[in-house]
Design a protein around this motif. Structure first.
Motif, PDB file in Angstrom:
ATOM      1  N   PRO A 152       0.843  -1.205   0.000  1.00 42.04           N
ATOM      2  CA  PRO A 152       0.000   0.000   0.000  1.00 42.04           C
ATOM      3  C   PRO A 152       0.877   1.253   0.000  1.00 42.04           C
ATOM      4  N   GLN A 153       0.655   2.143  -0.958  1.00 42.04           N
ATOM      5  CA  GLN A 153       1.450   3.349  -1.063  1.00 42.04           C
ATOM      6  C   GLN A 153       0.527   4.548  -1.219  1.00 42.04           C
ATOM      7  N   ARG A 154       0.993   5.682  -0.756  1.00 41.32           N
ATOM      8  CA  ARG A 154       0.237   6.925  -0.925  1.00 41.32           C
ATOM      9  C   ARG A 154       0.996   7.823  -1.900  1.00 41.32           C
ATOM     10  N   LEU A 155       0.309   8.252  -2.929  1.00 39.24           N
ATOM     11  CA  LEU A 155       0.874   9.120  -3.946  1.00 39.24           C
ATOM     12  C   LEU A 155       0.185  10.478  -3.851  1.00 39.24           C
ATOM     13  N   ILE A 156       0.956  11.502  -3.515  1.00 45.92           N
ATOM     14  CA  ILE A 156       0.421  12.862  -3.417  1.00 45.92           C
ATOM     15  C   ILE A 156       0.978  13.678  -4.582  1.00 45.92           C
ATOM     16  N   HIS A 211      -3.732  11.228  -3.986  1.00 42.74           N
ATOM     17  CA  HIS A 211      -4.279  12.530  -3.587  1.00 42.74           C
ATOM     18  C   HIS A 211      -3.783  13.566  -4.595  1.00 42.74           C
ATOM     19  N   LEU A 212      -4.658  14.471  -4.991  1.00 44.91           N
ATOM     20  CA  LEU A 212      -4.324  15.449  -6.028  1.00 44.91           C
ATOM     21  C   LEU A 212      -4.635  16.859  -5.528  1.00 44.91           C
ATOM     22  N   ILE A 213      -3.632  17.725  -5.603  1.00 46.93           N
ATOM     23  CA  ILE A 213      -3.776  19.116  -5.167  1.00 46.93           C
ATOM     24  C   ILE A 213      -3.331  20.036  -6.307  1.00 46.93           C
ATOM     25  N   VAL A 218       4.986   9.041  -1.476  1.00 45.07           N
ATOM     26  CA  VAL A 218       5.758   9.773  -2.466  1.00 45.07           C
ATOM     27  C   VAL A 218       5.001  11.064  -2.788  1.00 45.07           C
ATOM     28  N   VAL A 219       5.714  12.181  -2.761  1.00 46.87           N
ATOM     29  CA  VAL A 219       5.136  13.482  -3.097  1.00 46.87           C
ATOM     30  C   VAL A 219       5.737  13.944  -4.414  1.00 46.87           C
ATOM     31  N   VAL A 220       4.895  14.091  -5.426  1.00 48.71           N
ATOM     32  CA  VAL A 220       5.331  14.586  -6.733  1.00 48.71           C
ATOM     33  C   VAL A 220       4.880  16.037  -6.853  1.00 48.71           C
ATOM     34  N   TRP A 221       5.840  16.938  -6.997  1.00 49.66           N
ATOM     35  CA  TRP A 221       5.518  18.370  -7.044  1.00 49.66           C
ATOM     36  C   TRP A 221       5.871  18.902  -8.432  1.00 49.66           C
ATOM     37  N   ILE A 222       4.849  19.296  -9.194  1.00 48.96           N
ATOM     38  CA  ILE A 222       5.057  19.735 -10.575  1.00 48.96           C
ATOM     39  C   ILE A 222       4.885  21.244 -10.663  1.00 48.96           C
ATOM     40  N   SER A 223       5.969  21.941 -11.022  1.00 47.89           N
ATOM     41  CA  SER A 223       5.917  23.396 -11.115  1.00 47.89           C
ATOM     42  C   SER A 223       7.147  23.897 -11.863  1.00 47.89           C
TER      43      SER A 223
END
Length: 471
Positions: A309-313, A345-347, A396-401
């Motif tokens: 189980p993994q959380r992808l933000i 999770h999507l922000i 894992v936190v993927v930050w796109i900017s």
């Protein structure tokens, strides 16, 4: 055999002269919309002399219309600008003239996009001509504008001529520059359309071909649309989302297949039967007199795979410079949301942050809730993201900017804290179809020092980075 000479000097080559006439006309047309009568008449004489249709010189005629009337030409456009060298090294000058005429047609139709208002029919025609240019460069239609790899595995075609002005029209070496340029031209055409009027007419709207530039315009203008226009806009967005989703889903599924879990007994069903192993293990039961194999035990293949189980933000900058990333990442998030044991999770944020997690499984609904444009303040997004990191080792936190922020130090310190907590932090400068996009140099150096260098490029790079964490 030596070449003919006149007074000791090489005689003019008629085919070389013809080729030069066609290219001079192309250059004149590209840089000056006014027709040069002498070049036009000379080019017409060349085209007729080599047996090609005069329609190749008509700037109003699409490549499609020429091919429909002369279907035998279709095959000549495939790989037109990636010619193979002759085995004996000799130049077929007559063939070069023919290629020059065909190459001039497709290049002029694509790069001389004109000015003024653009209709849906004109946009569709340009997109079709751009597809022919992609075919001429050895790509599938839509592939170059999308930034994808070349047909046949993405290794490209080795340049064999001497460029545009050389013996053969070989533009394959310029593909990295041509792709983004096509995207820019297409975006300009879309901006010149009276899009609301087109969307209000179902017949005109049906002629639109979904593209990133068109989707960007639709998303920006969606709050000003209603009725038929809004319905047509949603249909175009849905078509584009479905097309991109299908491509990305294949990439994700290939990248996120875990190892076989041999601790789970295989299901004893026929489709899992390992016939080769069953025969091998029972060979001692072979009866030579009856010529029959008696099977004591059946063996089955393991199909269960290890998953944790993994959380992808996923945090996406939705400011005006990041539209392509916003579209691609909402689609990517929805695909990962459909994988087993992946909690997505999507922000999205500009100067305010929006938690889109309830709609993360549906990129269409997510995009309709975005508000593109505005400034950038990543700290508001971090305030939403940090409470979601319940188990850092499984997050894992993927930050796109593009990371052009106004509270740089504060935002970077919070990102560094996420990294130090044990969560995997992946900064991404662009998740675009083309791979284009700038990144704030200050953040780039800071992330490098932190040991989390910025990923910037094609969306496949992000998929590859995520696969080792999510399997």
């Amino acid at each position: 055999m030596s070449e003919p000479t006149i007074g000791g000097a090489p005689a003019p080559d008629p085919d070389e002269n013809r080729r030069q006439v066609l290219y001079w006309r192309l250059l004149a047309r590209l840089f000056d919309p006014e027709e040069q009568a002498s070049l036009e008449s000379a080019s017409l004489a060349v085209v007729e002399d080599i047996g090609l249709p005069p329609a190749l010189l008509d700037p109003q005629a699409s490549v499609d219309s020429v091919v429909q009337r002369h279907p035998e030409l279709a095959a000549e456009f495939d790989g037109l600008m990636t010619p193979e060298p002759d085995e004996d090294g000799a130049r077929d000058r007559a063939a070069e003239v023919r290629r020059a005429a065909l190459a001039s047609k497709v290049l002029l139709n694509v790069f001389a996009s004109g000015s003024g208002t653009v209709t849906a029919e004109q946009l569709a025609r340009w997109q079709s001509d751009a597809g022919w240019l992609e075919r001429a460069l050895g790509c599938r239609p839509g592939e170059l504008r999308g930034g994808g790899n070349r047909a046949g595995g993405g290794q490209g075609v080795s340049p064999t001529g001497t460029g545009f002005g050389g013996p053969t029209p070989d533009l394959s070496r310029l593909i990295p520059e041509i792709g983004p340029e096509l995207g820019s031209i297409e975006a300009g055409l879309v901006k010149r359309m009276h899009l609301r009027e087109v969307l209000a007419d179902p017949a005109l709207a049906s002629r639109l071909t979904p593209s990133m530039s068109l989707i960007e315009q639709l998303l920006r203008d969606k709050n000003n649309l209603s009725g038929v226009a809004l319905a047509n806009a949603k249909a175009l967005i849905r078509r584009y989302v479905d097309e991109v989703t299908e491509v990305l889903r294949t990439q994700v599924e290939k990248a996120t297949v875990g190892e076989l879990d041999r601790s789970v007994p295989p299901k004893r069903v026929y489709r899992n039967l390992d016939l080769d192993r069953t025969i091998w293990k029972n060979l001692t039961n072979w009866d030579p007199e009856e010529e029959r194999l008696y099977v004591d035990r059946l063996y089955y293949r393991h199909t269960s795979r290890k998953t944790t189980p993994q959380r992808l933000i996923v945090v996406v900058d939705q400011s005006g410079s990041m539209v392509d990333s916003m579209v691609n990442c909402t689609i990517l998030a929805s695909i990962f949301a459909g994988l087993p044991k992946v909690d997505v999770h999507l922000i999205a944020y500009d100067t305010q942050a929006l938690d889109l997690t309830p709609w993360a499984h549906d990129p269409f609904e997510t995009l309709l809730r975005t508000k593109l444009g505005g400034g950038t303040d990543g700290t508001v997004a971090m305030a939403l993201a940090q409470p979601k990191i319940a188990e850092p080792r499984n997050t894992v936190v993927v930050w796109i900017s593009d990371f052009y922020e106004w509270r740089t130090d504060e935002l970077f310190e919070s990102m560094a804290a996420v990294h130090r907590s044990g969560a995997k932090f992946i900064p991404v400068g662009s998740v675009t179809s083309s791979g284009r996009g700038s990144v704030n140099p200050w953040f780039r150096e800071k992330f490098k020092d932190l040991g989390t260098p910025v990923i910037s490029g094609h969306i496949k790079k992000l998929v590859h980075e995520l696969k080792t964490f999510l399997t």
